[in-house]
Write a protein that holds these residues in place. Structure first.
Motif, short mmCIF file in Angstrom:
data_model
loop_
_atom_site.label_atom_id
_atom_site.label_comp_id
_atom_site.label_asym_id
_atom_site.label_seq_id
_atom_site.Cartn_x
_atom_site.Cartn_y
_atom_site.Cartn_z
N LEU A 64 41.10 48.49 55.31
CA LEU A 64 40.27 49.65 55.02
C LEU A 64 40.88 50.33 53.81
O LEU A 64 42.10 50.58 53.78
N GLY A 65 40.06 50.60 52.79
CA GLY A 65 40.62 51.18 51.57
C GLY A 65 39.56 51.75 50.66
O GLY A 65 38.40 51.92 51.04
N ALA A 66 39.99 52.01 49.44
CA ALA A 66 39.10 52.55 48.41
C ALA A 66 39.25 51.73 47.15
O ALA A 66 40.30 51.15 46.88
N GLU A 67 38.18 51.70 46.38
CA GLU A 67 38.17 50.98 45.12
C GLU A 67 37.63 51.89 44.04
O GLU A 67 36.67 52.62 44.25
N TRP A 68 38.27 51.85 42.87
CA TRP A 68 37.86 52.65 41.73
C TRP A 68 37.43 51.72 40.61
O TRP A 68 38.03 50.68 40.39
N SER A 69 36.41 52.13 39.86
CA SER A 69 35.91 51.36 38.72
C SER A 69 35.87 52.25 37.49
O SER A 69 35.44 53.41 37.57
N TRP A 70 36.31 51.71 36.38
CA TRP A 70 36.23 52.39 35.09
C TRP A 70 35.74 51.36 34.08
O TRP A 70 36.48 50.43 33.77
N ALA A 71 34.52 51.53 33.63
CA ALA A 71 33.91 50.58 32.68
C ALA A 71 34.04 49.16 33.23
O ALA A 71 33.43 48.84 34.22
N TRP A 72 34.87 48.31 32.63
CA TRP A 72 35.02 46.94 33.09
C TRP A 72 36.30 46.71 33.89
O TRP A 72 36.61 45.59 34.26
N LEU A 73 37.05 47.78 34.23
CA LEU A 73 38.27 47.68 35.03
C LEU A 73 38.03 48.10 36.47
O LEU A 73 37.15 48.92 36.74
N TRP A 74 38.80 47.56 37.41
CA TRP A 74 38.75 48.00 38.80
C TRP A 74 40.17 48.07 39.36
O TRP A 74 41.08 47.39 38.90
N GLY A 75 40.35 48.93 40.36
CA GLY A 75 41.62 49.05 41.07
C GLY A 75 41.33 49.29 42.55
O GLY A 75 40.29 49.86 42.89
N ARG A 76 42.23 48.87 43.41
CA ARG A 76 42.02 48.99 44.85
C ARG A 76 43.33 49.35 45.53
O ARG A 76 44.39 48.87 45.14
N ALA A 77 43.24 50.18 46.57
CA ALA A 77 44.38 50.50 47.43
C ALA A 77 43.87 50.62 48.85
O ALA A 77 42.74 51.06 49.07
N GLY A 78 44.68 50.19 49.81
CA GLY A 78 44.22 50.26 51.18
C GLY A 78 45.30 50.01 52.20
O GLY A 78 46.45 49.70 51.87
N ALA A 79 44.91 50.12 53.45
CA ALA A 79 45.78 49.88 54.59
C ALA A 79 45.36 48.60 55.30
O ALA A 79 44.17 48.25 55.30
#
Length: 148
Positions: A64-79
């Motif tokens: 379970l986590g969250a994902e962030w998008s900026w233009a053509w980039l993505w990042g994810r963090a979760g448990a």
């Protein structure tokens, strides 16, 4: 993925194994999504106590986590929550919590998303007699389909 497991007394073993994940995401805002799913983390072990038997370290976890998008980039963090096991012998693993993070690029083809990136996972690897953990790093190739 490649990684290490504390109970094996091995360092970071460069013995890759196939890992996979299945996730669903719910867009909360255009740049933020909530994700949930299942991840299977696997890597080989040849050093330390693994010599001679060369088992596969396998983790099966809900995430379970969250994902962030900026233009053509993505990042994810979760448990993570699940079990991690070295080979098939020995004590049964206990379920435990872990963490994950990842980043990469997002390529759009209409509703199809191709998402290469890198990931890091810290997995609980406890057994009834010992508190352990495993760490894995990997190169990812994600393929997604966007629904409206």
């Amino acid at each position: 993925m490649v990684g290490n497991h504390t109970s094996t007394a091995a360092g970071l073993d460069w013995v890759p194994e196939l890992s996979y994940e299945i996730r669903v995401a719910r867009q909360l805002r255009p740049e933020v999504a909530l994700t949930a799913g299942f991840v299977r983390t696997a890597f080989g072990c040849e050093e330390g106590f693994c010599r001679g038997s060369e088992p596969t370290v396998t983790g099966n976890h809900a995430t379970l986590g969250a994902e962030w998008s900026w233009a053509w980039l993505w990042g994810r963090a979760g448990a993570l929550y699940g079990t991690t096991r070295v080979g098939t012998a020995g004590e049964a693993p206990e379920a435990g919590f872990g963490l994950e993070a990842g980043a990469g690029i997002r390529i759009r083809f209409g509703r199809l998303r191709v998402r290469p990136g890198v990931s890091w996972r810290r997995l609980s690897a406890d057994t009834p007699s010992r508190a352990d953990h495993a760490v894995a790093v990997g190169v990812d190739l994600g393929i997604g389909l966007e629904f409206d």
